[in-house]
Design an enzyme around this catalytic site. Structure first.
Site, PDB file in Angstrom:
ATOM      1  N   ASP A   1      17.737  32.167  33.300  1.00  0.00           N
ATOM      2  CA  ASP A   1      18.515  32.562  31.957  1.00  0.00           C
ATOM      3  C   ASP A   1      19.465  31.257  31.532  1.00  0.00           C
ATOM      4  OD1 ASP A   1      20.095  33.701  29.982  1.00  0.00           O
ATOM      5  OD2 ASP A   1      19.432  35.599  30.537  1.00  0.00           O
TER       6      ASP A   1
ATOM      7  N   SER B   1      20.011  41.647  26.420  1.00  0.00           N
ATOM      8  CA  SER B   1      21.391  40.613  25.836  1.00  0.00           C
ATOM      9  C   SER B   1      22.316  41.575  25.300  1.00  0.00           C
ATOM     10  CB  SER B   1      20.688  39.619  24.635  1.00  0.00           C
ATOM     11  OG  SER B   1      21.500  38.715  24.537  1.00  0.00           O
TER      12      SER B   1
ATOM     13  N   HIS C   1      16.024  33.748  28.535  1.00  0.00           N
ATOM     14  CA  HIS C   1      16.810  34.852  28.136  1.00  0.00           C
ATOM     15  C   HIS C   1      16.068  35.822  27.591  1.00  0.00           C
ATOM     16  CE1 HIS C   1      20.518  37.023  27.175  1.00  0.00           C
ATOM     17  NE2 HIS C   1      20.263  36.731  25.851  1.00  0.00           N
TER      18      HIS C   1
END
Ligand SMILES: *[C@@H]1O[C@H](CO)[C@@H](O)[C@H](O)[C@H]1NC(C)=O
Ligand SMILES: *[C@@H]1O[C@H](CO)[C@@H](O)[C@H](O)[C@H]1NC(C)=O
Ligand SMILES: *[C@@H]1O[C@H](CO)[C@@H](O)[C@H](O)[C@H]1NC(C)=O
Ligand SMILES: *[C@@H]1O[C@H](CO)[C@@H](O)[C@H](O)[C@H]1NC(C)=O
Ligand SMILES: *[C@@H]1O[C@H](CO)[C@@H](O)[C@H](O)[C@H]1NC(C)=O
Ligand SMILES: *[C@@H]1O[C@H](CO)[C@@H](O)[C@H](O)[C@H]1NC(C)=O
Ligand SMILES: *[C@@H]1O[C@H](CO)[C@@H](O)[C@H](O)[C@H]1NC(C)=O
Ligand SMILES: *[C@@H]1O[C@H](CO)[C@@H](O)[C@H](O)[C@H]1NC(C)=O
Ligand SMILES: *[C@@H]1O[C@H](CO)[C@@H](O)[C@H](O)[C@H]1NC(C)=O
Ligand SMILES: *[C@@H]1O[C@H](CO)[C@@H](O)[C@H](O)[C@H]1NC(C)=O
Ligand SMILES: *[C@@H]1O[C@H](CO)[C@@H](O)[C@H](O)[C@H]1NC(C)=O
Ligand SMILES: *[C@@H]1O[C@H](CO)[C@@H](O)[C@H](O)[C@H]1NC(C)=O
Ligand SMILES: [Ca+2]
Length: 586
Positions: A452, A210, A498
């Protein structure tokens, strides 16, 4: 036999080059030993002079530490030396805290690992639930920084705005790329000195997902600090990424339809049910969202009934408001909202501005809120997108926009361009020419969950394509893909959300051993043709799985064996022409 003796010679040479550490962790895990292992005078990290603040040094051994249940490293028990200290940028009188976990001398394997953050945090926490254990279990000294933001739990967004309209540019550059670079160079010096390494090779790695994925790219695009990096679901192409979080809201506002949360969940469930078997294996995992895009006609969902129980407000990730019990049937307007979200942002001339999430992702940006007074559904303004506009474009010391009144698709495009210009040299992080890193011998393991809901999977595909086409413009597609694959490989993780496994697709695997794989690649030349992964939940928990490298896509045969296949029509669904812009968007 010949082979056998050759490899013995290599093994002996390799072990001869390594130090044998007779000392115990208790001998060296002391303030005075750490102090003596750190530079005493001004030292240069690249071109930046820094001074260690000796009175800040804190050191303690941690024995029999156990970690379990993490997505990014296997369960383990280990000892480490817990070191924290601060340094100042000479002449600036600021204070940046760093922490390093050092393996016990007998477990050290000449490795260093830098770690990054998530959201607007520059580290992932400095305890067992953060990223540091993932280095120590592979014999690496593992480091994290506070970026100079005041403490390890203070994020960049809490320090950027000094007061409305006045920003702290130093913290922007620290967050953008400088803090991880300094953490790394300082960590390398410290590691070499602490372990008396003299001329031994120190292997340096980076791992993050991320914002941590963006942190990794920020280094690869500028420096040659690492032998290998792991960049998961990177939050790069920053202004596009952050503004697109508001796109689902604006789809609802533009179409004037605010789907009840349960209606979007029903659309998701029907998508999962139809698209799961398209990959050849009916396991609840949509491993081919591209075939889903090509073959699923979502209008078949219209008229299906749905039910959801009431749920309380959730302030974790992704955040959601309280929802009442819901009964209904899927409306054509609900399906249109879902389709428009998945199609991605276009301007009012119909030209493409950005890409979006894959079908099979939950509609987290599209959550709506229920007004118990009016009994109507309405906007639930996305917090990431809203904060980006308020704090990073309007430079206001606030986390939210008061409303999205008057905001259109063209407004989103305008915000994207504004953020692109403002943060091109710090946060955008899409420089596509990686020649210096490549020439230094560095490897890149890039992965992204195919479901995601927070950073579109296609965002990673686009950057990989940018690097391929910029660096190998004179080669054919196949030649360039092969050449790039020698040092930079991208894997889309079936079913993963994610930076984590996905409760909606629990039978999907997750690449928990990425650092082990990268070490094998860097130190032993074992190319990860497919990416090693493990079922961390579901029916096959504990079992191994392999993940195809882009552009190959998984396909299972009737016997349940996976192949990685080349499928042009599927690949084409991942490639977008952002014809709304005259400049290239890498
Ligand atoms: C660290 O080392 C320096 C130089 O040897 C010394 O002056 C200082 O007192 C030491 N600090 C600590 C905390 O041991
Ligand atoms: C590691 O050191 C920091 C700074 O002294 C301290 O706050 C933390 O509790 C220590 N962790 C452990 C597990 O000892
Ligand atoms: C660590 O574990 C070992 C083996 O179980 C045990 O002998 C030892 O006493 C433990 N040490 C500490 C400090 O807890
Ligand atoms: C440096 O910072 C410290 C603590 O913030 C402060 O006490 C000191 O006066 C500052 N020194 C200078 C030269 O600004
Ligand atoms: C490094 O060398 C010094 C001096 O010989 C010694 O005291 C120290 O224990 C060594 N450190 C390690 C980790 O072996
Ligand atoms: C969607 O599927 C999940 C199970 O994965 C279930 O818990 C949920 O109730 C379903 N939602 C709807 C609206 O059918
Ligand atoms: C999807 O199905 C609807 C209703 O059956 C039909 O009108 C539409 O043409 C189909 N769309 C595609 C792309 O096939
Ligand atoms: C929704 O439907 C369920 C059964 O499908 C029923 O038990 C419940 O009372 C209904 N709730 C509302 C709010 O209509
Ligand atoms: C909820 O609806 C009522 C009645 O229409 C309205 O007065 C109120 O402003 C609404 N609340 C929110 C948070 O939009
Ligand atoms: C800064 O801007 C925010 C958002 O507009 C506002 O709420 C706040 O009062 C402003 N602060 C000052 C000191 O003007
Ligand atoms: C293509 O360009 C690369 C990098 O400049 C060079 O190494 C390679 O030899 C070129 N290949 C061909 C076929 O011209
Ligand atoms: C691959 O994953 C399996 C578990 O699925 C693990 O046992 C093995 O060590 C991993 N391989 C590498 C190179 O890390
Ligand atoms: Ca499947």
């Amino acid at each position: 036999m010949r082979f056998h003796s050759v490899s013995w010679a290599l093994v002996l040479a390799a072990s001869a080059a390594r130090n044998v550490y007779a000392v115990s962790i208790y001998d060296v895990c002391t303030v005075s030993y750490v102090n003596a292992s750190l530079p005493q005078e001004v030292t240069y990290l690249g071109t930046t002079p820094v001074t260690i603040l000796p009175s800040s040094i804190q050191v303690n051994p941690v024995i029999n530490n156990t970690v379990s249940g993490a997505s990014f490293f296997p369960d383990a028990e280990f000892d480490y030396c817990n070191v924290t200290f601060a340094y100042t940028h000479t002449g600036r009188n600021d204070s940046v805290q760093v922490t390093y976990w050092l393996p016990a001398p007998t477990s050290f394997k000449n490795r260093y690992l830098a770690t990054g953050g998530g959201g607007y945090a520059i580290n992932s926490g400095i305890g067992n639930t953060g990223s540091l254990p993932g280095g120590v279990i592979y014999g690496a000294v593992a480091g994290a920084t506070d970026g100079g933001f005041g403490s390890f739990s203070n994020n960049f967004d809490s320090v950027y705005i000094i007061q409305n309209g006045t920003v702290d540019l130093e913290s922007l550059f620290m967050f953008g790329y400088q803090a991880i670079h300094e953490l790394t160079l300082l960590g390398q010096l410290f590691t070499q000195s602490f372990f008396n390494m003299s001329d031994d090779k120190l292997y340096s790695y980076y791992q993050g997902c991320s914002e941590g994925g963006r942190d990794g790219w920020s280094q690869v695009q500028r420096f040659t600090d690492f032998d290998g990096v792991i960049t998961g679901a990177p939050a790069f192409r920053f202004s596009f990424q952050q503004v697109q979080h508001l796109y689902s809201n604006i789809v609802q506002q533009t179409l004037d339809y605010y789907p009840p949360a349960c209606e979007l969940q029903k659309i998701l469930n029907e998508t999962l049910a139809f698209c799961d078997p398209l990959d050849g294996l009916t396991d609840g995992v949509v491993a081919r969202t591209d075939l889903c895009k090509l073959q699923f006609n979502t209008s078949s969902i219209v008229g299906k009934s749905y039910y959801c129980p009431a749920t309380p407000e959730f302030l974790g990730f992704p955040p959601a408001p309280a929802w009442p019990e819901q009964n209904g049937t899927v409306a054509a307007e609900g399906v249109e909202v879902a389709n428009t979200i998945i199609d991605g942002l276009h301007d009012t001339d119909g030209k493409r501005v950005y890409l979006s999430y894959q079908p099979s992702s939950i509609f987290a940006d599209g959550y709506t809120s229920y007004n118990t007074t009016s009994s109507e559904w309405g906007l639930y303004i996305n917090s990431f997108g809203s904060e980006f506009v308020a704090r990073y474009l309007e430079l206001l010391d606030t986390s939210t926009l008061p409303n999205l009144d008057g905001v259109t698709y063209d407004t989103l495009k305008k915000w994207i361009i504004e953020g692109w210009k403002k943060y091109e040299d710090t946060l955008q992080t899409t420089w596509p020419d990686l020649t210096e890193y490549h020439d230094s011998g560095g490897k890149i393991l890039h992965f992204h969950g195919e479901s995601d809901f927070s950073i579109p999977t296609a965002s990673s595909v686009r950057y990989h394509e940018s690097v391929r086409s910029i660096m190998y413009s004179n080669l054919t597609y196949n030649e360039s893909t092969e050449a790039l694959g020698d040092w930079y490989r991208l894997y889309l993780v079936p079913g993963a959300q994610h930076c984590a496994p996905n409760a909606y697709e629990p039978n999907g695997p997750f690449p928990q051993t990425n650092l082990g794989v990268l070490i094998e690649w860097v130190e032993n030349g074992v190319v990860p043709v497919t990416l090693n992964a493990t079922h961390l939940a579901g029916d096959k928990v504990g079992e191994n799985a392999q993940i195809c490298a882009w552009p190959l896509r998984p396909l299972w045969d009737v016997d349940g064996n996976m192949d990685c296949v080349f499928d042009q029509a599927s690949i084409d669904t991942w490639v977008y022409d952002f014809d709304s812009f005259k400049l290239p968007v890498y």
